[in-house]
Design an enzyme around this catalytic site. Structure first.
Site, PDB file in Angstrom:
ATOM      1  N   THR A  34       0.819  -1.212   0.000  1.00 14.51           N
ATOM      2  CA  THR A  34       0.000   0.000   0.000  1.00 14.51           C
ATOM      3  C   THR A  34       0.855   1.265   0.000  1.00 14.51           C
ATOM      4  O   THR A  34       2.003   1.237   0.468  1.00 14.51           O
ATOM      5  CB  THR A  34      -0.898  -0.014   1.262  1.00 14.51           C
ATOM      6  OG1 THR A  34      -1.443   1.281   1.472  1.00 14.51           O
ATOM      7  CG2 THR A  34      -0.114  -0.378   2.518  1.00 14.51           C
ATOM      8  N   ASP A  35       0.271   2.364  -0.459  1.00 17.90           N
ATOM      9  CA  ASP A  35       0.977   3.655  -0.389  1.00 17.90           C
ATOM     10  C   ASP A  35       1.025   4.188   1.047  1.00 17.90           C
ATOM     11  O   ASP A  35       1.784   5.126   1.331  1.00 17.90           O
ATOM     12  CB  ASP A  35       0.323   4.685  -1.326  1.00 17.90           C
ATOM     13  CG  ASP A  35      -1.125   5.022  -0.990  1.00 17.90           C
ATOM     14  OD1 ASP A  35      -1.699   4.411  -0.063  1.00 17.90           O
ATOM     15  OD2 ASP A  35      -1.707   5.904  -1.657  1.00 17.90           O
ATOM     16  N   GLU A  36       0.236   3.582   1.946  1.00 16.59           N
ATOM     17  CA  GLU A  36       0.168   4.118   3.311  1.00 16.59           C
ATOM     18  C   GLU A  36       1.482   3.943   4.062  1.00 16.59           C
ATOM     19  O   GLU A  36       1.714   4.597   5.081  1.00 16.59           O
ATOM     20  CB  GLU A  36      -1.002   3.477   4.082  1.00 16.59           C
ATOM     21  CG  GLU A  36      -2.308   3.680   3.340  1.00 16.59           C
ATOM     22  CD  GLU A  36      -3.555   3.463   4.171  1.00 16.59           C
ATOM     23  OE1 GLU A  36      -3.485   3.577   5.402  1.00 16.59           O
ATOM     24  OE2 GLU A  36      -4.603   3.187   3.570  1.00 16.59           O
ATOM     25  N   TYR A  68      -1.828  -0.358  11.043  1.00 21.02           N
ATOM     26  CA  TYR A  68      -1.970  -1.032   9.743  1.00 21.02           C
ATOM     27  C   TYR A  68      -0.762  -0.753   8.850  1.00 21.02           C
ATOM     28  O   TYR A  68      -0.100  -1.669   8.357  1.00 21.02           O
ATOM     29  CB  TYR A  68      -3.264  -0.581   9.046  1.00 21.02           C
ATOM     30  CG  TYR A  68      -3.295  -0.929   7.562  1.00 21.02           C
ATOM     31  CD1 TYR A  68      -3.306  -2.258   7.139  1.00 21.02           C
ATOM     32  CD2 TYR A  68      -3.282   0.075   6.583  1.00 21.02           C
ATOM     33  CE1 TYR A  68      -3.314  -2.584   5.782  1.00 21.02           C
ATOM     34  CE2 TYR A  68      -3.287  -0.242   5.226  1.00 21.02           C
ATOM     35  CZ  TYR A  68      -3.306  -1.569   4.836  1.00 21.02           C
ATOM     36  OH  TYR A  68      -3.305  -1.882   3.503  1.00 21.02           O
ATOM     37  N   LYS A 109       2.226  -3.243   7.427  1.00 22.89           N
ATOM     38  CA  LYS A 109       2.487  -3.457   5.992  1.00 22.89           C
ATOM     39  C   LYS A 109       3.934  -3.062   5.669  1.00 22.89           C
ATOM     40  O   LYS A 109       4.605  -3.727   4.871  1.00 22.89           O
ATOM     41  CB  LYS A 109       1.512  -2.644   5.131  1.00 22.89           C
ATOM     42  CG  LYS A 109       0.074  -3.127   5.145  1.00 22.89           C
ATOM     43  CD  LYS A 109      -0.113  -4.522   4.580  1.00 22.89           C
ATOM     44  CE  LYS A 109       0.087  -4.589   3.074  1.00 22.89           C
ATOM     45  NZ  LYS A 109      -0.245  -5.949   2.550  1.00 22.89           N
TER      46      LYS A 109
HETATM   47  P1  NAD Z   1      -9.567  -7.347   2.473  1.00 24.35           P
HETATM   48  O1  NAD Z   1      -9.523  -7.039   3.931  1.00 24.35           O
HETATM   49  O2  NAD Z   1     -10.802  -7.075   1.698  1.00 24.35           O
HETATM   50  O3  NAD Z   1      -9.199  -8.891   2.231  1.00 24.35           O
HETATM   51  C1  NAD Z   1      -8.180  -9.540   2.925  1.00 24.35           C
HETATM   52  C2  NAD Z   1      -8.339 -11.037   2.694  1.00 24.35           C
HETATM   53  O4  NAD Z   1      -7.263 -11.707   3.377  1.00 24.35           O
HETATM   54  C3  NAD Z   1      -9.643 -11.587   3.280  1.00 24.35           C
HETATM   55  O5  NAD Z   1     -10.249 -12.474   2.346  1.00 24.35           O
HETATM   56  C4  NAD Z   1      -9.193 -12.341   4.527  1.00 24.35           C
HETATM   57  O6  NAD Z   1     -10.037 -13.447   4.848  1.00 24.35           O
HETATM   58  C5  NAD Z   1      -7.797 -12.786   4.116  1.00 24.35           C
HETATM   59  N1  NAD Z   1      -6.920 -13.022   5.286  1.00 24.35           N
HETATM   60  C6  NAD Z   1      -6.748 -12.222   6.360  1.00 24.35           C
HETATM   61  N2  NAD Z   1      -5.892 -12.784   7.220  1.00 24.35           N
HETATM   62  C7  NAD Z   1      -5.478 -13.960   6.662  1.00 24.35           C
HETATM   63  C8  NAD Z   1      -4.569 -14.969   7.044  1.00 24.35           C
HETATM   64  N3  NAD Z   1      -3.911 -14.899   8.207  1.00 24.35           N
HETATM   65  N4  NAD Z   1      -4.389 -16.030   6.225  1.00 24.35           N
HETATM   66  C9  NAD Z   1      -5.072 -16.121   5.049  1.00 24.35           C
HETATM   67  N5  NAD Z   1      -5.956 -15.187   4.632  1.00 24.35           N
HETATM   68  C10 NAD Z   1      -6.152 -14.114   5.427  1.00 24.35           C
HETATM   69  O7  NAD Z   1      -8.311  -6.555   1.855  1.00 24.35           O
HETATM   70  P2  NAD Z   1      -8.136  -5.928   0.403  1.00 24.35           P
HETATM   71  O8  NAD Z   1      -8.667  -4.547   0.426  1.00 24.35           O
HETATM   72  O9  NAD Z   1      -8.619  -6.887  -0.602  1.00 24.35           O
HETATM   73  O10 NAD Z   1      -6.549  -5.819   0.350  1.00 24.35           O
HETATM   74  C11 NAD Z   1      -5.761  -6.879  -0.190  1.00 24.35           C
HETATM   75  C12 NAD Z   1      -4.297  -6.479  -0.102  1.00 24.35           C
HETATM   76  O11 NAD Z   1      -4.085  -5.272  -0.835  1.00 24.35           O
HETATM   77  C13 NAD Z   1      -3.828  -6.212   1.325  1.00 24.35           C
HETATM   78  O12 NAD Z   1      -2.506  -6.723   1.451  1.00 24.35           O
HETATM   79  C14 NAD Z   1      -3.814  -4.696   1.417  1.00 24.35           C
HETATM   80  O13 NAD Z   1      -2.846  -4.247   2.331  1.00 24.35           O
HETATM   81  C15 NAD Z   1      -3.466  -4.303  -0.008  1.00 24.35           C
HETATM   82  N6  NAD Z   1      -3.957  -2.998  -0.462  1.00 24.35           N
HETATM   83  C16 NAD Z   1      -5.269  -2.671  -0.299  1.00 24.35           C
HETATM   84  C17 NAD Z   1      -5.727  -1.441  -0.778  1.00 24.35           C
HETATM   85  C18 NAD Z   1      -7.176  -1.046  -0.672  1.00 24.35           C
HETATM   86  O14 NAD Z   1      -7.528   0.089  -1.001  1.00 24.35           O
HETATM   87  N7  NAD Z   1      -8.082  -1.935  -0.252  1.00 24.35           N
HETATM   88  C19 NAD Z   1      -4.838  -0.563  -1.393  1.00 24.35           C
HETATM   89  C20 NAD Z   1      -3.495  -0.940  -1.538  1.00 24.35           C
HETATM   90  C21 NAD Z   1      -3.077  -2.166  -1.069  1.00 24.35           C
HETATM   91  P1  TYD Z   2     -10.703   3.986   4.210  1.00 26.98           P
HETATM   92  O1  TYD Z   2     -11.653   3.568   3.140  1.00 26.98           O
HETATM   93  O2  TYD Z   2     -10.846   3.395   5.578  1.00 26.98           O
HETATM   94  O3  TYD Z   2      -9.228   3.769   3.628  1.00 26.98           O
HETATM   95  P2  TYD Z   2      -7.790   4.246   4.225  1.00 26.98           P
HETATM   96  O4  TYD Z   2      -7.927   4.686   5.616  1.00 26.98           O
HETATM   97  O5  TYD Z   2      -7.007   3.005   4.079  1.00 26.98           O
HETATM   98  O6  TYD Z   2      -7.331   5.373   3.314  1.00 26.98           O
HETATM   99  O7  TYD Z   2     -10.799   5.546   4.371  1.00 26.98           O
HETATM  100  C1  TYD Z   2     -10.566   6.416   3.279  1.00 26.98           C
HETATM  101  C2  TYD Z   2     -10.631   7.830   3.798  1.00 26.98           C
HETATM  102  O8  TYD Z   2     -11.984   8.094   4.218  1.00 26.98           O
HETATM  103  C3  TYD Z   2      -9.757   8.049   5.020  1.00 26.98           C
HETATM  104  O9  TYD Z   2      -9.203   9.364   4.956  1.00 26.98           O
HETATM  105  C4  TYD Z   2     -10.723   7.943   6.185  1.00 26.98           C
HETATM  106  C5  TYD Z   2     -12.037   8.458   5.604  1.00 26.98           C
HETATM  107  N1  TYD Z   2     -13.272   7.858   6.170  1.00 26.98           N
HETATM  108  C6  TYD Z   2     -14.313   8.689   6.593  1.00 26.98           C
HETATM  109  O10 TYD Z   2     -14.220   9.930   6.524  1.00 26.98           O
HETATM  110  N2  TYD Z   2     -15.436   8.099   7.099  1.00 26.98           N
HETATM  111  C7  TYD Z   2     -15.576   6.753   7.216  1.00 26.98           C
HETATM  112  O11 TYD Z   2     -16.635   6.269   7.734  1.00 26.98           O
HETATM  113  C8  TYD Z   2     -14.514   5.905   6.755  1.00 26.98           C
HETATM  114  C9  TYD Z   2     -14.625   4.417   6.850  1.00 26.98           C
HETATM  115  C10 TYD Z   2     -13.376   6.519   6.226  1.00 26.98           C
END
Ligand code: NAD
Ligand code: TYD
Length: 354
Positions: A133-135, A159, A163
């Site tokens: 992630t970019d975070e 988080y 990561k």
């Molecule tokens: P998500 O929370 O929707 O899904 C995570 C999945 O991992 C779930 O299906 C969960 O059951 C599984 N999981 C959790 N712990 C586990 C374990 N110990 N063993 C096996 N499976 C396990 O997350 P997402 O949004 O799909 O993100 C997927 C990846 O992409 C993550 O690594 C996250 O850090 C990264 N990512 C997410 C975003 C975003 O905006 N959602 C952006 C950049 C990177």
């Molecule tokens: P989120 O979807 O939780 O992603 P991340 O924290 O990983 O960027 O949140 C996106 C942005 O939206 C973040 O700045 C937090 C804000 N946010 C709200 O303002 N209200 C909400 O209920 C949630 C879940 C997030």
């Protein structure tokens, strides 16, 4: 040929598996622990697909992972599995340390053993792609340039710290053991199958239910947003063409303040499913207590992946968000099904203070 995907029942992982099986002849072994965020119903359309092998299990179970690698001999592992929600990491960081750090370490160990024993040709062709992630880069000042791959790591939430630790472990396994790794650092994703605890799906779901749309603080925090299918195409591109040991930033060239995102969602719903009283969904916006340590701005410079690998997102934010809102309107049964008891407990806890 086979690939092993971890976390393929989650939001991005399930989109990736669905796209992969639609566009390739290779089989997918999908290892997922099915935490609250994992949803087997995301994969319902694959029920009769012999190229999808779902395994319910933990990435930290070294014996299981070792068995799966030995049995299926994947040419690549794509590591999506993680605890992924910042707010949950603030309430309970332990699970993040366990899965994102310890789990990634155990996965790396199992892969190192498997890879070390491969024949030279298979060994040279093998890839581990770590999805991050970019975070990990922390918060940017308003006018600072966007994150490049060399931006210092300054994670601010449990988080992002977990990561960042996993990114460092992956990097170390390349430098120390020669493990053929690739890492992607992507901005905020949105799209179908997104669990409604994250900003965009929460707003779509709450709006239709007549509930408040909770905006943290002043709503002026900035994120870069990428349609999930574009993230999946970037991962396929890095897997196929990425240079070993490199990291690639992935983003949508689309920085927006949260409040603008919420307004966009409201305006689309006003058009596609107007409120009964004729007023705008914007009336439901409620400013609530800010997230502790809330990062003010993320922005991704995705020039490297474009320059080196030719990747660009296919969707604009306007086209991607319209598809997303429409998908939620078309799939009320998916929303109802994920809003389980555990989901309701989380919403009550997170938004109790207002
Ligand atoms: P998500 O929370 O929707 O899904 C995570 C999945 O991992 C779930 O299906 C969960 O059951 C599984 N999981 C959790 N712990 C586990 C374990 N110990 N063993 C096996 N499976 C396990 O997350 P997402 O949004 O799909 O993100 C997927 C990846 O992409 C993550 O690594 C996250 O850090 C990264 N990512 C997410 C975003 C975003 O905006 N959602 C952006 C950049 C990177
Ligand atoms: P989120 O979807 O939780 O992603 P991340 O924290 O990983 O960027 O949140 C996106 C942005 O939206 C973040 O700045 C937090 C804000 N946010 C709200 O303002 N209200 C909400 O209920 C949630 C879940 C997030």
């Amino acid at each position: 040929m086979t690939i092993l995907v971890t976390g393929g029942a989650g939001f991005i992982g399930s989109n990736f598996v669905l796209d992969w099986l639609a566009g390739s002849d290779e089989a997918v072994v999908n290892l997922d622990a099915l935490t609250y965020a994992g949803n087997v119903h995301n994969l319902d359309s694959l029920r009769d697909n012999p190229r999808h092998i779902f395994v319910h299990g933990d990435i930290g179970d070294a014996a299981l992972v070792g068995r799966l690698l030995a049995e299926h001999q994947p040419r690549a592992v794509l590591h999506f599995a993680a605890e992924s929600h910042v707010d949950r990491s603030i309430h309970g960081p332990g699970a993040f340390v366990q899965t994102n750090i310890v789990g990634t370490f155990q996965l790396l160990e199992a892969i190192r053993t498997y890879w070390g024993a491969l024949e030279p040709e298979a060994k040279a062709a093998f890839r581990l792609l770590h999805v991050s992630t970019d975070e990990v880069f922390g918060s940017l000042a308003k006018d600072a340039p966007a994150f490049t791959e060399t931006h210092p790591y300054e994670p601010n939430s449990p988080y992002s710290a977990s990561k960042a630790a996993s990114d460092h472990l992956v990097r170390a396994y390349h430098h120390t053991y020669g493990l053929p790794v690739l890492t992607t650092n992507c901005s905020n994703n949105y799209g179908p199958l997104h669990f409604p605890e994250k900003l965009i799906p929460l707003m779509i779901v709450n709006a239709q239910a007549g509930k408040p749309l909770p905006v943290y603080g002043d709503g002026q925090q900035i994120r870069d947003w990428l349609y999930v299918k574009d993230h999946c195409s970037a991962i396929r591109c890095v897997l196929a063409h990425g240079r070993l040991g490199e990291t690639y930033n992935v983003g949508g060239w689309n920085e927006m303040p949260n409040l603008d995102i919420v307004h966009t969602v409201c305006d689309l719903l006003d058009e596609l499913k107007p409120r009964a009283d004729g007023s705008s969904y914007r009336a439901q916006i409620a400013f609530v207590t800010d997230r502790p340590g809330h990062d003010r701005r993320y922005a991704i410079d995705a020039n490297k992946i474009h320059r080196e690998l030719g990747w660009r997102p296919a969707e604009t934010f306007a086209s991607g968000i319209r598809k997303t809102v429409q998908w939620y309107l078309d799939n009320p049964q998916w929303v109802a099904q994920v809003q389980s008891g555990a989901y309701r407990d989380w919403v009550a806890k997170q938004y109790a203070a207002g």
